[in-house]
Motif scaffolding. Structure first.
Motif, PDB file in Angstrom:
ATOM      1  N   THR A 152       0.837  -1.198   0.000  1.00 48.09           N
ATOM      2  CA  THR A 152       0.000   0.000   0.000  1.00 48.09           C
ATOM      3  C   THR A 152       0.870   1.246   0.000  1.00 48.09           C
ATOM      4  O   THR A 152       2.084   1.186  -0.179  1.00 48.09           O
ATOM      5  CB  THR A 152      -0.954  -0.025   1.218  1.00 48.09           C
ATOM      6  OG1 THR A 152      -1.937   0.995   1.084  1.00 48.09           O
ATOM      7  CG2 THR A 152      -0.214   0.125   2.535  1.00 48.09           C
ATOM      8  N   SER A 195      -5.119   3.531   8.386  1.00 45.29           N
ATOM      9  CA  SER A 195      -5.102   2.176   8.936  1.00 45.29           C
ATOM     10  C   SER A 195      -3.765   1.936   9.634  1.00 45.29           C
ATOM     11  O   SER A 195      -2.767   2.618   9.346  1.00 45.29           O
ATOM     12  CB  SER A 195      -5.307   1.143   7.834  1.00 45.29           C
ATOM     13  OG  SER A 195      -4.164   1.080   6.991  1.00 45.29           O
ATOM     14  N   GLU A 228      -3.226  -6.378   3.170  1.00 49.57           N
ATOM     15  CA  GLU A 228      -4.197  -7.463   3.003  1.00 49.57           C
ATOM     16  C   GLU A 228      -3.464  -8.697   2.489  1.00 49.57           C
ATOM     17  O   GLU A 228      -2.316  -8.611   2.043  1.00 49.57           O
ATOM     18  CB  GLU A 228      -5.289  -7.112   1.978  1.00 49.57           C
ATOM     19  CG  GLU A 228      -6.037  -5.824   2.233  1.00 49.57           C
ATOM     20  CD  GLU A 228      -5.367  -4.631   1.593  1.00 49.57           C
ATOM     21  OE1 GLU A 228      -5.634  -3.490   2.030  1.00 49.57           O
ATOM     22  OE2 GLU A 228      -4.534  -4.832   0.664  1.00 49.57           O
ATOM     23  N   MET A 263      -7.633  -7.922  -2.400  1.00 44.23           N
ATOM     24  CA  MET A 263      -8.202  -6.574  -2.525  1.00 44.23           C
ATOM     25  C   MET A 263      -7.337  -5.709  -3.437  1.00 44.23           C
ATOM     26  O   MET A 263      -6.117  -5.829  -3.437  1.00 44.23           O
ATOM     27  CB  MET A 263      -8.331  -5.915  -1.154  1.00 44.23           C
ATOM     28  CG  MET A 263      -8.946  -4.522  -1.180  1.00 44.23           C
ATOM     29  SD  MET A 263      -9.200  -3.834   0.472  1.00 44.23           S
ATOM     30  CE  MET A 263     -10.588  -4.830   1.021  1.00 44.23           C
ATOM     31  N   ASP A 295      -5.565  -2.586  -3.822  1.00 49.01           N
ATOM     32  CA  ASP A 295      -5.025  -1.627  -2.864  1.00 49.01           C
ATOM     33  C   ASP A 295      -3.931  -0.844  -3.557  1.00 49.01           C
ATOM     34  O   ASP A 295      -2.896  -1.388  -3.938  1.00 49.01           O
ATOM     35  CB  ASP A 295      -4.483  -2.349  -1.632  1.00 49.01           C
ATOM     36  CG  ASP A 295      -4.184  -1.396  -0.481  1.00 49.01           C
ATOM     37  OD1 ASP A 295      -3.956  -0.193  -0.727  1.00 49.01           O
ATOM     38  OD2 ASP A 295      -4.174  -1.851   0.681  1.00 49.01           O
ATOM     39  N   ALA A 335     -11.849  -7.753  -3.712  1.00 49.92           N
ATOM     40  CA  ALA A 335     -12.654  -6.702  -3.094  1.00 49.92           C
ATOM     41  C   ALA A 335     -12.147  -5.309  -3.479  1.00 49.92           C
ATOM     42  O   ALA A 335     -11.017  -5.145  -3.955  1.00 49.92           O
ATOM     43  CB  ALA A 335     -12.635  -6.864  -1.576  1.00 49.92           C
ATOM     44  N   ARG A 336     -13.001  -4.313  -3.269  1.00 44.96           N
ATOM     45  CA  ARG A 336     -12.659  -2.912  -3.517  1.00 44.96           C
ATOM     46  C   ARG A 336     -13.019  -2.122  -2.262  1.00 44.96           C
ATOM     47  O   ARG A 336     -14.154  -2.158  -1.806  1.00 44.96           O
ATOM     48  CB  ARG A 336     -13.446  -2.369  -4.705  1.00 44.96           C
ATOM     49  CG  ARG A 336     -13.302  -3.212  -5.969  1.00 44.96           C
ATOM     50  CD  ARG A 336     -14.174  -2.692  -7.093  1.00 44.96           C
ATOM     51  NE  ARG A 336     -14.051  -3.505  -8.295  1.00 44.96           N
ATOM     52  CZ  ARG A 336     -14.591  -3.197  -9.464  1.00 44.96           C
ATOM     53  NH1 ARG A 336     -15.319  -2.078  -9.575  1.00 44.96           N
ATOM     54  NH2 ARG A 336     -14.424  -3.979 -10.506  1.00 44.96           N
ATOM     55  N   ASP A 337     -12.058  -1.399  -1.735  1.00 51.94           N
ATOM     56  CA  ASP A 337     -12.355  -0.651  -0.514  1.00 51.94           C
ATOM     57  C   ASP A 337     -12.751   0.781  -0.831  1.00 51.94           C
ATOM     58  O   ASP A 337     -13.004   1.137  -1.983  1.00 51.94           O
ATOM     59  CB  ASP A 337     -11.166  -0.714   0.452  1.00 51.94           C
ATOM     60  CG  ASP A 337      -9.953   0.075  -0.041  1.00 51.94           C
ATOM     61  OD1 ASP A 337     -10.042   0.726  -1.104  1.00 51.94           O
ATOM     62  OD2 ASP A 337      -8.914   0.043   0.638  1.00 51.94           O
ATOM     63  N   GLN A 338     -12.786   1.623   0.185  1.00 56.49           N
ATOM     64  CA  GLN A 338     -13.235   3.007   0.010  1.00 56.49           C
ATOM     65  C   GLN A 338     -12.286   3.828  -0.844  1.00 56.49           C
ATOM     66  O   GLN A 338     -12.636   4.901  -1.328  1.00 56.49           O
ATOM     67  CB  GLN A 338     -13.379   3.668   1.377  1.00 56.49           C
ATOM     68  CG  GLN A 338     -12.053   3.737   2.150  1.00 56.49           C
ATOM     69  CD  GLN A 338     -12.230   4.326   3.536  1.00 56.49           C
ATOM     70  OE1 GLN A 338     -13.334   4.636   3.937  1.00 56.49           O
ATOM     71  NE2 GLN A 338     -11.149   4.499   4.271  1.00 56.49           N
ATOM     72  N   TYR A 361     -11.075   2.938  -3.780  1.00 55.99           N
ATOM     73  CA  TYR A 361     -11.020   2.340  -5.111  1.00 55.99           C
ATOM     74  C   TYR A 361     -11.083   3.451  -6.155  1.00 55.99           C
ATOM     75  O   TYR A 361     -12.148   3.853  -6.618  1.00 55.99           O
ATOM     76  CB  TYR A 361     -12.159   1.341  -5.307  1.00 55.99           C
ATOM     77  CG  TYR A 361     -12.086   0.633  -6.638  1.00 55.99           C
ATOM     78  CD1 TYR A 361     -11.020  -0.199  -6.941  1.00 55.99           C
ATOM     79  CD2 TYR A 361     -13.057   0.839  -7.609  1.00 55.99           C
ATOM     80  CE1 TYR A 361     -10.928  -0.819  -8.170  1.00 55.99           C
ATOM     81  CE2 TYR A 361     -12.973   0.220  -8.848  1.00 55.99           C
ATOM     82  CZ  TYR A 361     -11.905  -0.605  -9.121  1.00 55.99           C
ATOM     83  OH  TYR A 361     -11.813  -1.219 -10.343  1.00 55.99           O
TER      84      TYR A 361
END
Length: 433
Positions: free
Chosen positions: A178, A185, A217, A222, A224, A352-355, A357
């Motif tokens: 990341t 985080s 992750e 995900m 990222d 997955a796609r987080d906030q 994305y």
């Protein structure tokens, strides 16, 4: 600094603009075959509506939102719109011209991704290869997980990775690596407070440093956005036996004529050609470790470190649009370009796609670019468009359906998302979409 989503969801030709057009025409050298082929199902631009693109940018300059910009729209191998606006720097008042040098930040990622695919075609790199094959430090990476201690306080614990990080993970941002300059985080805070950017390091040292940090992750879980492409740059070095820049110069930049694209400016005489943001629209510190482009450094950040001109990037974009060929020279196979411009994180992958994305709801992500997978609401934008942008305000998109691409260069970080969406809307209105 929080990165913005890539989508968010001229009538006048002054003398300077005409001179810029003549200059850039020499640099771009359009592909003749593409220029002569104009399929009937491809839209053409309305000159009157296309003039609104220039009017919009002039207003941005006149109202003090940006210092200046350069806009290129190229269709069927020819520039249909090219104009420079405003100044490079409000302090020096040097006019914006087509040879202005910009920090392109994350538009570097597309160049690095193409360089990696050159090695894939050479058989020296495999998409399924574990990164640890090239960088042994990644053989035992850990994943950072937030847990609660006996007092209910959040703590960061390290867990083993379920599988190795692959080259494909680096290309599609599913490695778990990341960035530390956005989000809060525990893992991102760990990145921000690490030694990643200490001293005058090279790609090898950077890769070893980041391999000691936890992943955000599990690999492949995900999308990222982070340092994946920087690590990919080190993989390219090991696989090719050259530095990242040396390999890119030999196989991509020099053959394409991208003579102004580099990881820093070695020539002090070029300093006046660098575009600068407005005094009140500048980053408070380095972004992803990138500082003054005039400072020599050993680190060749494949993810965010390049500088270049619009003419250079136009050569690169035309090659991608042509399916890997420019001026009769093939760089990549058409099927390789198609693979890169296909969605590799669709619903069937379970990724997955987080906030954060950034490609936006109507796009997936390929091997180096965001890829249009559905038509955004209230538009008729074509599927298959692929694109990316840079934190400083630059962006590009490639539209195979209409045989066109657009590149916009400015240095205005706070204005980038808004302007990108407005310009894309105007461009497609001019195409009748």
């Amino acid at each position: 600094m929080t990165r913005r989503r890539t989508d968010g969801f001229g009538r006048r030709r002054p003398v300077a603009a005409v001179l810029a057009l003549l200059l850039l025409a020499v640099v771009i050298r359009p592909n003749t075959a593409a220029a002569e082929s104009t399929p009937a199902d491809r839209s053409s631009f309305s000159p009157d509506k296309l003039a609104r693109v220039g009017d919009f940018i002039r207003n941005e300059v006149a109202t003090g939102k940006i210092a200046g910009a350069v806009m290129l729209i190229q269709q069927h191998g020819r520039a249909v719109f090219l104009e420079s606006f405003g100044v490079r720097d409000v302090e020096s008042r040097h006019p914006m011209t087509a040879d202005t040098i910009f920090r392109i930040y994350s538009m570097s990622k597309a160049v690095t991704s193409v360089a990696a695919m050159l090695l894939v075609e050479d058989g020296k790199l495999g998409l399924a290869d574990p990164v640890s094959k090239y960088i042994p430090g990644f053989a035992d990476v850990k994943v950072g997980a937030e847990r609660r201690d006996e007092r209910g306080e959040p703590v960061l614990v390290y867990e083993p990775a379920n599988r190795p990080i692959t080259v494909k993970d680096l290309l599609r941002h599913t490695s778990g690596l990341t960035y530390g300059f956005y989000g809060d985080s525990p893992v991102r805070k760990r990145y921000a407070n690490s030694d990643l950017f200490d001293g005058d390091f090279d790609n090898a040292a950077f890769a070893e440093r980041i391999a000691r940090l936890p992943l955000a992750e599990q690999p492949g879980m995900m999308w990222d956005y982070g340092h994946s492409t920087d690590v990919l740059g080190r993989v390219i070095e090991v696989a090719s036996g050259q530095s990242l820049f040396a390999f890119e110069k030999q196989r991509l930049l020099d053959p394409l004529g991208m003579t102004e694209t580099a990881f820093y400016l070695a020539d002090e005489a070029k300093r006046p050609r660098i575009a600068q943001p407005m005094p009140n629209d500048r980053f408070g510190g380095p972004v992803a470790g990138i500082r003054d482009p005039m400072l020599r450094r050993r680190w060749e950040s494949g993810g965010a470190g390049m500088v270049g001109t619009i003419g250079d990037y136009a050569r690169f974009a035309q090659m991608l649009l042509n399916g890997g060929t420019v001026d009769g020279r093939r760089y990549l196979k058409p099927e390789t370009i198609a693979l890169m411009a296909s969605d590799h994180i669709g619903p069937e992958t379970g990724i997955a796609r987080d906030q954060f994305y950034f490609p936006g709801e109507s796009s997936g992500f390929g091997l180096g670019f965001a890829v249009r997978t559905s038509v955004p609401p209230n538009t008729s934008w074509p599927l298959g468009e692929f694109r990316w942008d840079g934190a400083g305000g630059t962006f590009f998109f490639i539209d195979p359906r209409d045989d066109m691409f657009a590149i916009f260069m400015m240095q205005a970080p706070s204005q980038s998302g808004r302007i990108q969406l407005a310009l894309k809307t105007l461009i497609y209105e001019a195409l009748g979409r």
